[in-house]
Structures are given as structure tokens and as C-alpha cells.
Design an enzyme around this catalytic site. Structure first.
Site, PDB file in Angstrom:
ATOM      1  N   ARG A  36      45.750   0.997  57.633  1.00 13.41           N
ATOM      2  CA  ARG A  36      45.437  -0.416  57.870  1.00 13.41           C
ATOM      3  C   ARG A  36      46.443  -1.327  57.180  1.00 13.41           C
ATOM      4  O   ARG A  36      47.137  -0.925  56.241  1.00 13.41           O
ATOM      5  CB  ARG A  36      44.041  -0.785  57.367  1.00 13.41           C
ATOM      6  CG  ARG A  36      43.830  -0.644  55.848  1.00 13.41           C
ATOM      7  CD  ARG A  36      43.942  -1.964  55.082  1.00 13.41           C
ATOM      8  NE  ARG A  36      43.868  -1.777  53.639  1.00 13.41           N
ATOM      9  CZ  ARG A  36      44.915  -1.637  52.855  1.00 13.41           C
ATOM     10  NH1 ARG A  36      46.144  -1.631  53.355  1.00 13.41           N
ATOM     11  NH2 ARG A  36      44.776  -1.484  51.551  1.00 13.41           N
ATOM     12  N   ASP A  45      37.262  -7.506  48.039  1.00  8.65           N
ATOM     13  CA  ASP A  45      36.179  -6.631  48.547  1.00  8.65           C
ATOM     14  C   ASP A  45      35.198  -6.225  47.449  1.00  8.65           C
ATOM     15  O   ASP A  45      33.979  -6.272  47.645  1.00  8.65           O
ATOM     16  CB  ASP A  45      36.703  -5.424  49.353  1.00  8.65           C
ATOM     17  CG  ASP A  45      37.615  -4.461  48.613  1.00  8.65           C
ATOM     18  OD1 ASP A  45      38.002  -4.761  47.461  1.00  8.65           O
ATOM     19  OD2 ASP A  45      37.947  -3.397  49.191  1.00  8.65           O
ATOM     20  N   GLY A 130      51.544   6.385  50.321  1.00  9.29           N
ATOM     21  CA  GLY A 130      51.858   5.690  49.069  1.00  9.29           C
ATOM     22  C   GLY A 130      52.444   4.306  49.280  1.00  9.29           C
ATOM     23  O   GLY A 130      53.023   3.734  48.363  1.00  9.29           O
ATOM     24  N   ASP A 180      39.213  -0.438  52.925  1.00  5.45           N
ATOM     25  CA  ASP A 180      40.121   0.499  53.600  1.00  5.45           C
ATOM     26  C   ASP A 180      39.358   1.469  54.498  1.00  5.45           C
ATOM     27  O   ASP A 180      39.737   1.715  55.650  1.00  5.45           O
ATOM     28  CB  ASP A 180      40.928   1.290  52.567  1.00  5.45           C
ATOM     29  CG  ASP A 180      41.666   0.373  51.599  1.00  5.45           C
ATOM     30  OD1 ASP A 180      41.774  -0.832  51.891  1.00  5.45           O
ATOM     31  OD2 ASP A 180      42.121   0.861  50.559  1.00  5.45           O
ATOM     32  N   TYR A 230      44.009  -1.388  38.314  1.00  2.00           N
ATOM     33  CA  TYR A 230      42.960  -1.696  39.295  1.00  2.00           C
ATOM     34  C   TYR A 230      41.575  -1.764  38.638  1.00  2.00           C
ATOM     35  O   TYR A 230      40.882  -2.784  38.760  1.00  2.00           O
ATOM     36  CB  TYR A 230      43.017  -0.678  40.440  1.00  2.00           C
ATOM     37  CG  TYR A 230      42.145  -1.028  41.619  1.00  2.00           C
ATOM     38  CD1 TYR A 230      42.630  -1.771  42.693  1.00  2.00           C
ATOM     39  CD2 TYR A 230      40.812  -0.616  41.666  1.00  2.00           C
ATOM     40  CE1 TYR A 230      41.819  -2.092  43.776  1.00  2.00           C
ATOM     41  CE2 TYR A 230      40.003  -0.927  42.740  1.00  2.00           C
ATOM     42  CZ  TYR A 230      40.507  -1.661  43.801  1.00  2.00           C
ATOM     43  OH  TYR A 230      39.695  -1.978  44.868  1.00  2.00           O
TER      44      TYR A 230
HETATM   45  C1  GLA Z   1      43.062  -1.192  47.478  1.00  2.00           C
HETATM   46  C2  GLA Z   1      41.584  -0.810  47.522  1.00  2.00           C
HETATM   47  C3  GLA Z   1      40.798  -1.793  48.376  1.00  2.00           C
HETATM   48  C4  GLA Z   1      41.069  -3.239  47.971  1.00  2.00           C
HETATM   49  C5  GLA Z   1      42.578  -3.484  47.857  1.00  2.00           C
HETATM   50  C6  GLA Z   1      42.897  -4.858  47.319  1.00  2.00           C
HETATM   51  O1  GLA Z   1      43.642  -1.032  48.730  1.00  2.00           O
HETATM   52  O2  GLA Z   1      41.436   0.479  48.051  1.00  2.00           O
HETATM   53  O3  GLA Z   1      39.415  -1.502  48.300  1.00  2.00           O
HETATM   54  O4  GLA Z   1      40.409  -3.561  46.776  1.00  2.00           O
HETATM   55  O5  GLA Z   1      43.211  -2.539  47.038  1.00  2.00           O
HETATM   56  O6  GLA Z   1      42.489  -5.843  48.207  1.00  2.00           O
END
Ligand code: GLA
Length: 393
Positions: A36, A45, A130, A180, A230
């Protein structure tokens, strides 16, 4: 300049051929799920906010057939590796790391009371690995789609997305949100998905205009940070929500955040400001996309990037370079907007551009980026692709 891409049909056929060569069997099942690109709504999210991703016309495909044993044998054209999963034992994380995504999804089905029979499988993919375009979600969702066929247990789209998210949490130790996996399950060709991560309600926004194109620019850098960036962001957002007295930042407004700097550290304040402004930008951008107002949509993308860079601090020099180059080309040069996409610290930018100029734009961005960073980027164009599907079985 622009990478060409095998169609889903071509990819499925070649996966089946390689599967036959490796296992000696004809594929009984073939499952596919897309990567995506998120057009806007970043790091919202897990704050119960809105996101606006589209599935890419880039897929992970798995071809498989039963082998009558208690083992799953996997081969992968992505890593050129092999793995065996012993179903007679409780499954645990381990090496090779890519097999963990498959294991996590198997465990999800086992928890639903499903007995998984042994099978041989081969995996191929056109989703860059990646690069922040959800190659891991594509593998999880393709696996779940395969297991639906293998077990006969059909999941609802929400169940399937959540099962795959849990696999990522438990087997890849990545505490991701739902974006995602949900888009990889629910994407629809020709549409961008506006997902409300609080209610989990979705709205498909048609994006069929031939006037614009979505250009993905992979910086081809991935900054190795401590790995805690994160989860740190998640905790900072929780701290902000707590200070504001709300369950999640979705329930707060910019005015409330602006009135509360004394209740939190400046860092937490800026994280919260990013999230609440990004949630607003996302619904505004979805409306702009729906009415074909590319100029407004593009401005919101630039504003999103500025906020991710300044307040949320998840960008990096290479992503900033791409956005600055795109911005420099401007609307006259055919660029409406550009921003980093995905978790950040490297990976891809997404640009909304005039379709008739996409080749020139790609060439200009690639050469300016190379001149500045000495790194060769990869670029591709994609229309909104189709969510997970069973192609055979
Ligand atoms: C990663 C996470 C998602 C989202 C994005 C930031 O891709 O897997 O769930 O939090 O970062 O928008």
C-alpha cells in the site's frame, strides 16, 4: 526512470511455475495481497484517527498445495530462502525472520480452533521490501487469504485485518496500527480508502481520473535507529491523551491541544499537535480527492510532510530532499503535492502529479536526488490496486 511492473496475472503465473519446479506439484491454491501507499493520515491510526491509503498494483503471491505431512515448507523468491514450519509443535518466532509473518498468521488461525494441514508453498512479490509500502502486511494478508482457502474458515474483512495486525505485533514485535493490514484486505481497484480507525468504518473514494498519477519515490535509505522510535511515538501520544483527559487523541481538538502546553512536555505537545492536525488534514484531503481538487489535496500533502518533519520528527534528510525537489518543480512543473509515506526514517515519498508530465517529473526528481545524495532512487507509478484475493482454489 519509472520501474515497470509485472501484472498480477503474470506474477501469479510465474509463481505457479516456480512452485511446480520447486515442489513438483501443481498449485491447488494461489492467494495474493497488495502493498500500500498512504496518501495522507500518517501516525494517526494508533490514535484512532483517519488514514487515507490505497492498495498498490504490487502484490505478494503465494502458490501452495497439500503435502500430506505435519509440516509447511516455504520457499521465497524475495529472500531466495527456504523455511520449514513444524505444525506438531507450538510455533515461535525464529529464523528466517520473513517466515515469522507466516507463522504469526498460522497462530491466529489456530487460535480460532482451525487445524492447519501441512502444505508446500512458494512466495513471490513485486512489493518493494523495506521501503515503507507494507511488504510485511502484504505477506501476512496473502497468508491469511491462503489459509482461508486451506481451512475453509472465511474471516470478515475486519477480523482478517486484526488477525494479521496481531501477527505483526507478536511475531515481528512491531506494535503497528491497523492501516497496513486493513488496506491490504479492503483495497478496491480505482479507489482510495478513507478508514476511520476508531469506528473501523470505511469509505471508498473513487480515483479514476486520468488527469493525475500517483508517483512513489523510494529514497532507498532505511535509517537504522534504535528500533524504539515507533513505540516511543505511541507512548508519547498516550501521554498526551492522558494529559488532555481523553481516551485517544482522536477525541481532542487543536484548540484543546493549544490550550494545554503546560500540561505536558514540549515534545509531547508537538506530537499531539501533529496528530490532531493530521486527522483534520486527512478528512479534508479525502474530500478534495473526491471532488478532483488536486491543488488542495496537494497542499495538504505538503502540510502533512512539514508536520511529520517538524512536530513528529519521523522524516530524514533524504525524504526531505525528495519533497523539496518536488516542491521546487511546483504546480507549473506538474506536481500538486508530495510527502513522506509510511512510518518514516527512510523509505518512500508519495507525490500527486499531472499524469501527462509524470515521466519528466520522475526523471527530474531522480536526477536531482542522485546529485544531492549520491543515492539512486527507485520510482514507480501505481493506480489504486485491488485488495487480497484468492486467484485459485
Ligand atoms: C507503519 C505502521 C502503520 C502506521 C504507519 C504510520 O506503517 O505499520 O500502522 O502507524 O506506520 O502512519
Amino acid at each position: 526512470m519509472i520501474d515497470q511492473n509485472a501484472s498480477l496475472n503474470e506474477l501469479a503465473q510465474s509463481t505457479a511455475v516456480i512452485f511446480k519446479q520447486k515442489s513438483g506439484q501443481i498449485a491447488r491454491w494461489i492467494a495474493a495481497a497488495p502493498g500500500r501507499v498512504n496518501l495522507i493520515g500518517e501516525h494517526t491510526d494508533y490514535n484512532d484517527g483517519f488514514v487515507f491509503p490505497m492498495a498498490l498494483e504490487r502484490y505478494t503471491v503465494i502458490a501452495a498445495a497439500p503435502n500430506g505431512t505435519q509440516k509447511i515448507t516455504l520457499t521465497s523468491g524475495i529472500t531466495k530462502g527456504a523455511a520449514t514450519i513444524d505444525l506438531s509443535q507450538p510455533l515461535q518466532r525464529g529464523e528466517p525472520s520473513w517466515a515469522n509473518y507466516v507463522k504469526g498468521v498460522i497462530v491466529g488461525f489456530q487460535r480460532l480452533g482451525q487445524k492447519i494441514p501441512g502444505f508446500d508453498a512458494h512466495i513471490e512479490s513485486t512489493v518493494p521490501v523495506g521501503g515503507g509500502v507494507s511488504s510485511s502486511a502484504a505477506l501476512e494478508v496473502a497468508t491469511a487469504t491462503l489459509l482461508e482457502a486451506v481451512t475453509g474458515k472465511k474471516l470478515t474483512p475486519v477480523q482478517k485485518g486484526l488477525l494479521c495486525q496481531k501477527a505483526e505485533h507478536e511475531f515481528a514485535l512491531m506494535p503497528c496500527g491497523i492501516m497496513d493490514q486493513f488496506i491490504s484486505v479492503m483495497g478496491k481497484a480505482g479507489h482510495v480508502l478513507l478508514l476511520d480507525c476508531q469506528s473501523r468504518r470505511t469509505k471508498l473514494v473513487p480515483m479514476k481520473s486520468k488527469a493525475v498519477a500517483i508517483l512513489v519515490i523510494n529514497t532507498n535509505v532505511k535509517h537504522e535507529l534504535t528500533g524504539s522510535e515507533y513505540p516511543d511515538r505511541r507512548r508519547q501520544c498516550e501521554a498526551a491523551a492522558q494529559a488532555l483527559g481523553v481516551k485517544s487523541l482522536r477525541r481532542s481538538t487543536l484548540a484543546e491541544v493549544n490550550a494545554a502546553p503546560s500540561k505536558m512536555t514540549n515534545l509531547v505537545f508537538r506530537r499531539a499537535r501533529h496528530v490532531v492536525t493530521e486527522i483534520t488534514r486527512t478528512t479534508e484531503a479525502a474530500a478534495a480527492f473526491a471532488r478532483g481538487d488536486w491543488a488542495t489535496a496537494g497542499e495538504l500533502m505538503y502540510a502533512s510532510h512539514a508536520s511529520l518533519r517538524g512536530d513528529y520528527e519521523v522524516s530524514c534528510p533524504e525524504l526531505d530532499d525528495v519533497v523539496a525537489i518536488a516542491h521546487g518543480l511546483g504546480r507549473k512543473g506538474g506536481v500538486y503535492g508530495c510527502r513522506m509515506t509510511g512510518g518514516g526514517f527512510g523509505g518512500c515519498c508519495v507525490a500527486l502529479v499531472q499524469a501527462s508530465k509524470v515521466k519528466t517529473i520522475a526523471a527530474k526528481i531522480a536526477s536531482a536526488y542522485k546529485a544531492q545524495t549520491k543515492i539512486t532512487p527507485s520510482l514507480f507509478v501505481s493506480r489504486p490496486g485491488q485488495g487480497a484475493m484468492l486467484l485459485k482454489g
